[in-house]
Scaffold this motif. Structure first.
Motif: not given
Ligand SMILES: [Zn+2]
Length: 108
Positions: A12-16, A49-54
């Protein structure tokens, strides 16, 4: 900190974590910064933010601000809105007026 795993498909990304916590507390996300250490080059990075985080951030609307790298800005970063990062957001295709979908529409 991101959730790293030997199986990268479950990382998972950092901001999740922060996004999930905000959602759980029913607190709107207004801005996000992903700050990462590049240990190989001994430098700090600001990552958009990556595409998923966007997609995750889209829940809180097009005015959510994200830190993005900008070599011309003081500190090497600036804020950009989600609408600026994703001007052709697909979710607007499913609203009657072409506006950004509401949080209720995202969560339905
Ligand atoms: Zn992300």
């Amino acid at each position: 900190m991101g959730l790293d795993n030997l199986n990268m498909s479950v990382a998972l990304c950092h901001e999740t974590g922060a996004l999930i916590q905000a959602y759980t507390l029913d607190v709107p996300v207004t801005a996000t910064v992903c700050h990462c250490r590049d240990r190989e080059r001994n430098r700090l990075l600001v990552l958009p933010p990556c595409g998923i985080c966007q997609e995750r951030l889209a829940l809180w609307g097009p005015r959510v601000e994200a830190a993005v790298p900008d070599a011309t800005a003081p500190g090497g970063w600036r804020a950009a809105t989600l609408a600026e990062l994703n001007p052709l957001y697909w979710g607007t295709s499913f609203t009657e007026d072409g506006d950004w979908p509401t949080q209720a529409a995202h969560s339905a």
